[in-house]
Design a protein around this motif. Sequence first.
Motif: not given
Length: 106
Positions: A70, A72-73, A98
């Motif tokens: 994953k 987010f950025y 995150f």
Amino acid sequence: MNTLSSHVLDTTSGKPVEGIALTLTLPNGEVLTGKTDNDGRFNQWGQKFEAGVYTLRFHSHDYLIATHGKSFYPHIDIAFELESDGGHYHVPLLISPFGFSSYRGS
């Protein structure tokens, strides 16, 4: 004149991040690039820096996806100002999927 270095650490794994691409935008718009070494560090810009506002982009997406699944950025931009004869500037980055943080290091 000033010098500049950086260090990227993954706060989830507690390890340095190798191979993060870096893009440094100088006050005049010129762009320099680099990549962190096996200890997550980079200081090979090949020049010294004048006073002004710089932006250092850390291309974090590929690393975070590959390591944690994953991100987010897609990238993290850190803008900072170098002073005249400020000496050495160190811009560390602590990342996780995150969150991130930075500070002026030594």
